[in-house]
Scaffold this motif. Structure first.
Motif, PDB file in Angstrom:
ATOM      1  N   LYS A 194       0.837  -1.211   0.000  1.00  0.00           N
ATOM      2  CA  LYS A 194       0.000   0.000   0.000  1.00  0.00           C
ATOM      3  C   LYS A 194       0.868   1.255   0.000  1.00  0.00           C
ATOM      4  O   LYS A 194       0.592   2.228  -0.729  1.00  0.00           O
ATOM      5  N   TYR A 195       1.922   1.233   0.805  1.00  0.00           N
ATOM      6  CA  TYR A 195       2.835   2.375   0.885  1.00  0.00           C
ATOM      7  C   TYR A 195       3.519   2.615  -0.468  1.00  0.00           C
ATOM      8  O   TYR A 195       3.607   3.759  -0.940  1.00  0.00           O
ATOM      9  N   MET A 196       3.993   1.549  -1.101  1.00  0.00           N
ATOM     10  CA  MET A 196       4.707   1.697  -2.369  1.00  0.00           C
ATOM     11  C   MET A 196       3.774   2.163  -3.485  1.00  0.00           C
ATOM     12  O   MET A 196       4.199   2.919  -4.374  1.00  0.00           O
ATOM     13  N   LEU A 197       2.523   1.746  -3.450  1.00  0.00           N
ATOM     14  CA  LEU A 197       1.555   2.240  -4.439  1.00  0.00           C
ATOM     15  C   LEU A 197       1.356   3.754  -4.300  1.00  0.00           C
ATOM     16  O   LEU A 197       1.164   4.468  -5.292  1.00  0.00           O
ATOM     17  N   GLN A 198       1.403   4.229  -3.065  1.00  0.00           N
ATOM     18  CA  GLN A 198       1.259   5.665  -2.829  1.00  0.00           C
ATOM     19  C   GLN A 198       2.484   6.446  -3.277  1.00  0.00           C
ATOM     20  O   GLN A 198       2.365   7.585  -3.750  1.00  0.00           O
ATOM     21  N   LYS A 199       3.658   5.835  -3.129  1.00  0.00           N
ATOM     22  CA  LYS A 199       4.913   6.554  -3.374  1.00  0.00           C
ATOM     23  C   LYS A 199       5.479   6.360  -4.778  1.00  0.00           C
ATOM     24  O   LYS A 199       6.249   7.190  -5.251  1.00  0.00           O
ATOM     25  N   MET A 200       5.118   5.251  -5.453  1.00  0.00           N
ATOM     26  CA  MET A 200       5.723   4.955  -6.755  1.00  0.00           C
ATOM     27  C   MET A 200       4.881   5.430  -7.929  1.00  0.00           C
ATOM     28  O   MET A 200       5.242   5.216  -9.090  1.00  0.00           O
ATOM     29  N   PHE A 201       3.719   6.041  -7.638  1.00  0.00           N
ATOM     30  CA  PHE A 201       2.893   6.673  -8.658  1.00  0.00           C
ATOM     31  C   PHE A 201       2.694   8.134  -8.253  1.00  0.00           C
ATOM     32  O   PHE A 201       2.554   8.430  -7.065  1.00  0.00           O
ATOM     33  N   PRO A 202       2.665   9.051  -9.209  1.00  0.00           N
ATOM     34  CA  PRO A 202       2.548  10.478  -8.863  1.00  0.00           C
ATOM     35  C   PRO A 202       1.244  10.792  -8.113  1.00  0.00           C
ATOM     36  O   PRO A 202       0.185  10.253  -8.431  1.00  0.00           O
ATOM     37  N   ARG A 203       1.362  11.658  -7.127  1.00  0.00           N
ATOM     38  CA  ARG A 203       0.177  12.132  -6.424  1.00  0.00           C
ATOM     39  C   ARG A 203      -0.577  13.116  -7.309  1.00  0.00           C
ATOM     40  O   ARG A 203      -0.053  13.603  -8.316  1.00  0.00           O
ATOM     41  N   LYS A 204      -1.795  13.434  -6.909  1.00  0.00           N
ATOM     42  CA  LYS A 204      -2.629  14.358  -7.679  1.00  0.00           C
ATOM     43  C   LYS A 204      -1.903  15.696  -7.857  1.00  0.00           C
ATOM     44  O   LYS A 204      -1.386  16.268  -6.904  1.00  0.00           O
ATOM     45  N   GLU A 210       7.292  10.009  -5.760  1.00  0.00           N
ATOM     46  CA  GLU A 210       8.233  10.329  -4.685  1.00  0.00           C
ATOM     47  C   GLU A 210       9.369   9.321  -4.590  1.00  0.00           C
ATOM     48  O   GLU A 210      10.463   9.635  -4.130  1.00  0.00           O
ATOM     49  N   ILE A 211       9.096   8.073  -4.990  1.00  0.00           N
ATOM     50  CA  ILE A 211      10.134   7.033  -4.965  1.00  0.00           C
ATOM     51  C   ILE A 211      10.329   6.508  -6.386  1.00  0.00           C
ATOM     52  O   ILE A 211       9.359   6.137  -7.059  1.00  0.00           O
ATOM     53  N   ARG A 212      11.586   6.466  -6.833  1.00  0.00           N
ATOM     54  CA  ARG A 212      11.879   5.982  -8.188  1.00  0.00           C
ATOM     55  C   ARG A 212      13.122   5.097  -8.148  1.00  0.00           C
ATOM     56  O   ARG A 212      13.958   5.179  -7.232  1.00  0.00           O
ATOM     57  N   PHE A 213      13.257   4.280  -9.171  1.00  0.00           N
ATOM     58  CA  PHE A 213      14.480   3.494  -9.335  1.00  0.00           C
ATOM     59  C   PHE A 213      15.603   4.406  -9.825  1.00  0.00           C
ATOM     60  O   PHE A 213      15.354   5.407 -10.506  1.00  0.00           O
ATOM     61  N   GLN A 214      16.804   4.046  -9.454  1.00  0.00           N
ATOM     62  CA  GLN A 214      17.971   4.847  -9.830  1.00  0.00           C
ATOM     63  C   GLN A 214      18.082   4.963 -11.347  1.00  0.00           C
ATOM     64  O   GLN A 214      17.874   3.998 -12.088  1.00  0.00           O
ATOM     65  N   GLY A 215      18.384   6.181 -11.802  1.00  0.00           N
ATOM     66  CA  GLY A 215      18.591   6.407 -13.235  1.00  0.00           C
ATOM     67  C   GLY A 215      17.389   6.975 -13.952  1.00  0.00           C
ATOM     68  O   GLY A 215      17.485   7.314 -15.138  1.00  0.00           O
ATOM     69  N   PHE A 216      16.248   7.095 -13.276  1.00  0.00           N
ATOM     70  CA  PHE A 216      15.048   7.632 -13.889  1.00  0.00           C
ATOM     71  C   PHE A 216      14.699   8.973 -13.246  1.00  0.00           C
ATOM     72  O   PHE A 216      14.481   9.050 -12.033  1.00  0.00           O
ATOM     73  N   THR A 217      14.662  10.019 -14.071  1.00  0.00           N
ATOM     74  CA  THR A 217      14.394  11.370 -13.550  1.00  0.00           C
ATOM     75  C   THR A 217      13.348  12.134 -14.356  1.00  0.00           C
ATOM     76  O   THR A 217      12.843  13.148 -13.897  1.00  0.00           O
ATOM     77  N   ASP A 218      13.012  11.680 -15.553  1.00  0.00           N
ATOM     78  CA  ASP A 218      12.090  12.420 -16.424  1.00  0.00           C
ATOM     79  C   ASP A 218      10.685  12.476 -15.846  1.00  0.00           C
ATOM     80  O   ASP A 218      10.249  11.568 -15.125  1.00  0.00           O
ATOM     81  N   GLU A 327       1.604  -5.037 -16.799  1.00  0.00           N
ATOM     82  CA  GLU A 327       1.690  -5.161 -15.336  1.00  0.00           C
ATOM     83  C   GLU A 327       1.670  -3.787 -14.671  1.00  0.00           C
ATOM     84  O   GLU A 327       1.014  -3.588 -13.637  1.00  0.00           O
ATOM     85  N   PHE A 328       2.376  -2.835 -15.251  1.00  0.00           N
ATOM     86  CA  PHE A 328       2.369  -1.470 -14.730  1.00  0.00           C
ATOM     87  C   PHE A 328       0.952  -0.896 -14.760  1.00  0.00           C
ATOM     88  O   PHE A 328       0.501  -0.274 -13.794  1.00  0.00           O
ATOM     89  N   GLU A 371      11.009   2.127 -17.278  1.00  0.00           N
ATOM     90  CA  GLU A 371      10.612   2.403 -15.892  1.00  0.00           C
ATOM     91  C   GLU A 371       9.290   1.710 -15.558  1.00  0.00           C
ATOM     92  O   GLU A 371       9.115   1.191 -14.448  1.00  0.00           O
ATOM     93  N   GLN A 372       8.374   1.689 -16.524  1.00  0.00           N
ATOM     94  CA  GLN A 372       7.123   0.937 -16.329  1.00  0.00           C
ATOM     95  C   GLN A 372       7.433  -0.508 -15.955  1.00  0.00           C
ATOM     96  O   GLN A 372       6.853  -1.066 -15.024  1.00  0.00           O
ATOM     97  N   LYS A 373       8.363  -1.095 -16.730  1.00  0.00           N
ATOM     98  CA  LYS A 373       8.711  -2.507 -16.544  1.00  0.00           C
ATOM     99  C   LYS A 373       9.266  -2.752 -15.149  1.00  0.00           C
ATOM    100  O   LYS A 373       8.899  -3.725 -14.464  1.00  0.00           O
ATOM    101  N   LYS A 374      10.163  -1.872 -14.703  1.00  0.00           N
ATOM    102  CA  LYS A 374      10.769  -2.038 -13.384  1.00  0.00           C
ATOM    103  C   LYS A 374       9.721  -1.913 -12.279  1.00  0.00           C
ATOM    104  O   LYS A 374       9.709  -2.699 -11.331  1.00  0.00           O
ATOM    105  N   ILE A 375       8.845  -0.941 -12.391  1.00  0.00           N
ATOM    106  CA  ILE A 375       7.807  -0.737 -11.369  1.00  0.00           C
ATOM    107  C   ILE A 375       6.844  -1.917 -11.352  1.00  0.00           C
ATOM    108  O   ILE A 375       6.503  -2.445 -10.288  1.00  0.00           O
ATOM    109  N   GLY A 376       6.400  -2.331 -12.548  1.00  0.00           N
ATOM    110  CA  GLY A 376       5.470  -3.454 -12.636  1.00  0.00           C
ATOM    111  C   GLY A 376       6.050  -4.721 -12.032  1.00  0.00           C
ATOM    112  O   GLY A 376       5.388  -5.414 -11.253  1.00  0.00           O
ATOM    113  N   ASN A 377       7.312  -5.022 -12.381  1.00  0.00           N
ATOM    114  CA  ASN A 377       7.960  -6.235 -11.855  1.00  0.00           C
ATOM    115  C   ASN A 377       8.129  -6.167 -10.340  1.00  0.00           C
ATOM    116  O   ASN A 377       7.904  -7.152  -9.633  1.00  0.00           O
TER     117      ASN A 377
END
Length: 411
Positions: A194-204, A210-218, A327-328, A371-377
């Motif tokens: 639940k926490y990661m769903l809140q943090k790994m997708f943009p808020r309104k 708020e949380i991303r895998f290293q190397g992704f900034t766009d 999956e994403f 990035e979609q792939k990493k988050i989905g996996n």
């Protein structure tokens, strides 16, 4: 009396049988109700706990009251049985109060075992063996059923030596400990998810999480579901028939509300000519949406491991384009923003509903494919951990149920 079907090595003597009234002392709790409960005070067990939070051994108590004069306190080791409940099965259960100094509320029958009986063994017997069935027969009443100490006195109890009782109690205590460990781990991972769903997708109002895998900034780009799906289709308008061993039929009720997995406990097959229904067969990455009723908005992603599956008419399939990660997209449907969209969009004069056009209009943010792939996996791996612990917990519960039937005489 006879012997149970499964016993520990070294125990062969037949179990003794005596009336419970010859082996224990009986007493009653004193009257407290839910209205007396406080945030802090003296710990108390009310009879309703035995239904809502049933445990063979009650180790910790999280309900409190201001103690009254003349109250009944535990000494530790008492066995408590509800004196009233909604059904005979409800009140034919027992728990051991492990600690002293616990208030015992009204509508509790209190049993203090003699030195011949282990408290936990007695509670297990009452809740699962022949005494359980006999108590259920004795319970009296219509809308509310009652069980009195005078009834309990007449119960025939079969029991082995004290040493064997302790062995049995210890074994089931260990099983309960393992079940609790897996339940706790499962709940902890659900909280993490639940926490990661809140943090790994943009808020309104944001275009970055708020949380991303290293190397992704766009910044993420906004898209409608209809833009990333190549098609939306409604399912089969066909009745279900007995499962043929190969072709599975997926209906709204077959999607587990909590895990969003295919619940295969009661498999069926669609009553169709399969040669003409290939379009209704699911393929890896297909996402289904419930389109009407109380389950509207519920989503499901099909995986090849589910086997050959056809989907029913109250479901809508979205087939995601190859350049996006299915999956994403599915994990996005577990986010709070999706839930709010469904809540607003599904409002109807009759039953709530969301059609294919409305699903296609759902707007959300997408990063690059990598990035979609990493988050989905990552989120799928968390789901797998939840499933692993839940499955282990369910397996242990089945073992416990089986052993309770085999380690206590049933007739």
């Amino acid at each position: 009396m006879g012997k149970p079907k499964i016993r520990f090595k070294g125990y062969e003597k037949e179990w003794e049988q005596r009336k419970l009234g010859e082996l224990v002392k009986f007493s009653k709790g004193t009257g407290y109700s839910k209205g007396d409960l406080k945030e802090s005070g003296t710990p108390i067990i009310l009879y309703g706990r035995l239904y809502t939070k049933y445990e063979i051994v009650i180790k910790d108590v999280d309900t409190f009251v201001d103690a009254k004069i003349g109250s009944v306190y535990s000494c530790g080791g008492e066995v408590i049985v509800p004196a009233s409940g909604e059904t005979a099965e409800d009140i034919s259960v027992a728990s051991v109060v492990e600690k002293s100094g616990i208030l015992l509320g009204g509508d509790l029958n209190i049993i203090t075992p003699s030195s011949e009986l282990d408290s936990t063994f007695l509670a297990l017997s009452i809740s699962n063996g022949k005494p359980h069935n006999d108590m259920a027969k004795m319970a009296q009443g219509k809308s509310i059923v009652h069980l009195h100490n005078s009834d309990l006195e007449k119960i025939e109890l079969a029991y082995p030596s004290y040493e064997e009782q302790v062995q049995i109690s210890t074994y089931f205590g260990y099983l309960d400990h393992l079940i609790t460990l897996h339940q706790r781990k499962c709940e902890e991972i659900k909280i993490l998810k639940k926490y990661m769903l809140q943090k790994m997708f943009p808020r309104k109002g944001k275009n970055k999480p708020e949380i991303r895998f290293q190397g992704f900034t766009d910044a993420w780009e906004q898209r409608k579901l209809g833009e990333i799906a190549q098609s939306f289709e409604y399912g089969l308008n066909a009745a279900a028939k007995e499962y043929d061993g190969t072709n599975k039929y997926l209906r709204i009720t077959d999607i587990d509300d909590a895990s969003r997995k295919f619940n295969t406990d009661n498999l069926t097959s669609p009553d169709i000519e399969f040669s003409t229904a290939e379009n209704f067969r699911l393929f890896d990455g297909d996402i289904l949406f419930a389109r009407t009723g109380a389950s509207v908005g519920k989503s499901f992603i099909y995986r090849d491991s589910d086997g050959i599956v056809y989907f029913a008419g109250f479901l809508i399939r979205a087939r995601i384009k190859m350049e996006y990660d299915a999956e994403f997209v599915f994990q996005n449907t577990l986010c709070e923003s999706y839930g709010k969209y469904i809540q607003i969009t599904s409002q109807r004069s009759g039953q709530p509903g969301v059609n294919a056009k409305e699903y296609s209009d759902y707007v959300f943010y997408l990063p690059t494919y990598d990035e979609q792939k990493k988050i989905g996996n990552f989120l799928h791996q968390i789901d797998n951990l939840i499933t692993l612990h839940q499955r282990k917990c369910d397996e242990l519960k089945k073992v416990k149920k089986f052993m309770l039937q085999k380690m206590f005489p049933q007739d």
